[in-house]
Write an enzyme that holds these catalytic residues in place. Structure first.
Site, PDB file in Angstrom:
ATOM      1  N   PRO A  62      49.201  46.165  40.302  1.00 32.10           N
ATOM      2  CA  PRO A  62      49.904  47.197  41.064  1.00 32.10           C
ATOM      3  C   PRO A  62      49.948  46.793  42.532  1.00 32.10           C
ATOM      4  CG  PRO A  62      47.694  47.937  40.462  1.00 32.10           C
ATOM      5  CD  PRO A  62      47.902  46.619  39.788  1.00 32.10           C
ATOM      6  N   MET A  63      51.147  46.765  43.115  1.00 36.67           N
ATOM      7  CA  MET A  63      51.284  46.336  44.506  1.00 36.67           C
ATOM      8  C   MET A  63      52.215  47.295  45.239  1.00 36.67           C
ATOM      9  SD  MET A  63      51.535  42.167  44.037  1.00 36.67           S
ATOM     10  CE  MET A  63      52.543  42.254  42.538  1.00 36.67           C
ATOM     11  N   GLN A  94      49.100  53.676  37.766  1.00 41.41           N
ATOM     12  CA  GLN A  94      47.875  53.661  38.565  1.00 41.41           C
ATOM     13  C   GLN A  94      47.859  54.873  39.482  1.00 41.41           C
ATOM     14  OE1 GLN A  94      46.763  51.119  42.076  1.00 41.41           O
ATOM     15  NE2 GLN A  94      45.240  50.310  40.643  1.00 41.41           N
ATOM     16  N   CYS A 128      41.662  49.736  46.470  1.00 36.59           N
ATOM     17  CA  CYS A 128      42.571  49.579  47.607  1.00 36.59           C
ATOM     18  C   CYS A 128      41.844  49.850  48.919  1.00 36.59           C
ATOM     19  CB  CYS A 128      43.758  50.534  47.461  1.00 36.59           C
ATOM     20  SG  CYS A 128      44.949  50.400  48.818  1.00 36.59           S
ATOM     21  N   LYS A 151      40.322  50.058  38.158  1.00 40.19           N
ATOM     22  CA  LYS A 151      40.427  48.784  38.876  1.00 40.19           C
ATOM     23  C   LYS A 151      39.533  48.900  40.102  1.00 40.19           C
ATOM     24  CE  LYS A 151      43.766  45.431  40.730  1.00 40.19           C
ATOM     25  NZ  LYS A 151      43.323  45.264  42.127  1.00 40.19           N
ATOM     26  N   HIS A 187      38.674  43.100  40.915  1.00 42.78           N
ATOM     27  CA  HIS A 187      39.124  42.214  41.991  1.00 42.78           C
ATOM     28  C   HIS A 187      37.871  41.523  42.521  1.00 42.78           C
ATOM     29  CE1 HIS A 187      41.931  41.607  45.665  1.00 42.78           C
ATOM     30  NE2 HIS A 187      41.005  40.651  45.630  1.00 42.78           N
ATOM     31  N   ASN A 189      40.826  39.692  38.704  1.00 40.20           N
ATOM     32  CA  ASN A 189      41.958  39.740  39.629  1.00 40.20           C
ATOM     33  C   ASN A 189      41.506  39.155  40.963  1.00 40.20           C
ATOM     34  OD1 ASN A 189      43.233  42.245  41.781  1.00 40.20           O
ATOM     35  ND2 ASN A 189      44.507  40.676  40.861  1.00 40.20           N
ATOM     36  N   GLY A 205      48.749  39.060  40.980  1.00 40.40           N
ATOM     37  CA  GLY A 205      49.541  39.867  41.894  1.00 40.40           C
ATOM     38  C   GLY A 205      50.655  39.110  42.565  1.00 40.40           C
ATOM     39  N   ARG A 206      50.379  38.607  43.763  1.00 35.78           N
ATOM     40  CA  ARG A 206      51.448  38.031  44.598  1.00 35.78           C
ATOM     41  C   ARG A 206      52.154  36.853  43.940  1.00 35.78           C
ATOM     42  NH1 ARG A 206      47.946  37.122  49.749  1.00 35.78           N
ATOM     43  NH2 ARG A 206      46.307  37.326  48.184  1.00 35.78           N
TER      44      ARG A 206
END
Length: 333
Positions: free
Chosen positions: A19-20, A72, A102, A141, A173, A213, A236-237
């Site tokens: 999720p970004m 999310q 986050c 997460k 992460h 992650n 992700g990216r």
């Protein structure tokens, strides 16, 4: 209702797209789904106050083709998160994920995201409330810790509490989040990665489904983590900027052969774009997610150039995408 694992989401979690914020919107997810039939896709984080107090149900909109797709949520109030989870389940999401990772200032001010690593009791209360409200799987997460916490002590305790609460699937992460002194962008790069700790957690919690992650840039790296025993890998990216390199061959992880070329994906995006424009949308809202499709290939610069310069112009339509494709094919010929 008690939470029951959704086999579709659990199986798809072998490889997922993170999720970004501002990136993994519904247009991005539709595009990614055309590239991989199997990978699990996540929404941007949606806050429970936005859904419950703000009635922003448009944030839950998605295309049926996106399945398997997970919602999310961000929040820290168990009652409100339960209500938001219920709205997500009613919308048909395959999984409801709680954001405990986050590091943004906005998230900290709302006492959720990575700051929840300091409040595991609250996380347990939230997870239990969400599980009681929905029948789809509730997951989390998280980070390995925040600020001066010792990940070696904090992470196993956090996972143990989640497991005892009935949460069986967690994405970790593999970096700390520094809530003081680092920006959200710096938090994606500066704190050192500790993959070994995540791998040890996999052995310590054999009944949990653990995904890693952070800093993973290729499908080959994902395969290596899976070979070491992890249940899943979240990218992700790299999945966003080089979607074909990551997702174009990803279905092989499930024993599936790729069925499309980049050109097939472009062709399939055209009717989606037409429908989006007909509903009052703008071309650039879709094409901004497609810029990396030819990354590393002949014609990639021309592809990006045409889409970047033409998609924002008034009246721009599918013909811009077709022109960009023609430019790519001409350069590659």
């Amino acid at each position: 209702m008690s939470s029951s694992a959704n086999p579709t989401a659990s199986t798809a979690a072998k490889l997922s797209v993170a999720p970004m914020m501002d990136w993994t919107d519904r247009h991005c997810r539709y595009f990614h789904r055309l590239i991989s039939r199997e990978a699990l896709l996540y929404t941007e984080m949606v806050t429970s106050p936005a859904l419950v107090r703000g009635n922003a149900l448009y944030l839950l909109e998605y295309s049926p083709e996106e399945h398997p797709v997970a919602l999310q949520l961000g929040g820290s109030d168990p009652v409100e998160l339960a209500q938001a989870a219920k709205l997500g389940a009613q919308a048909g999401y395959d999984e409801i994920n709680l954001n405990c990772g986050c590091p943004s200032d906005r998230v900290q001010s709302g006492t959720f995201g990575a700051v929840l690593m300091r409040h595991p009791g609250t996380v347990v209360d939230c997870v239990k409330a969400m599980q009681d409200a929905v029948s789809v799987e509730v997951t989390a997460k998280c980070r390995i810790g925040v600020d001066d916490q010792d990940p070696e002590a904090v992470l196993p305790d956090f996972l143990d509490r989640l497991q005892r609460a009935g949460c069986r699937r967690v994405t970790i992460h593999a970096r700390k989040a520094w809530l003081q002194g680092l920006s959200p962008k710096e938090n994606r790069d500066i704190p050192p990665l500790d993959y070994d700790l995540v791998l040890r957690m996999r052995k310590q919690f054999p009944d949990m489904h653990l995904s890693v992650n952070g800093g993973i840039t290729s499908l080959d790296e994902a395969r290596a983590f899976l070979a070491q025993g992890l249940d899943g890998v979240m990218i992700g990216r790299a999945a966003y900027h080089q979607p074909w390199d990551v997702l174009g061959q990803a279905d092989a992880l499930w024993g599936m052969d790729p069925v499309r070329t980049r050109e097939d994906v472009v062709a399939l995006m055209l009717p989606y774009i037409e429908a989006h424009l007909a509903s009052g949308g703008k071309l650039s809202q879709v094409t901004r997610h497609m810029l990396g499709l030819y990354a590393g290939r002949p014609g990639a610069r021309k592809w990006r150039q045409v889409l970047s310069t033409e998609a924002h112009k008034p009246g721009a339509g599918p013909e811009v995408v077709e022109a960009a494709l023609e430019a790519v094919l001409a350069e590659a010929a």
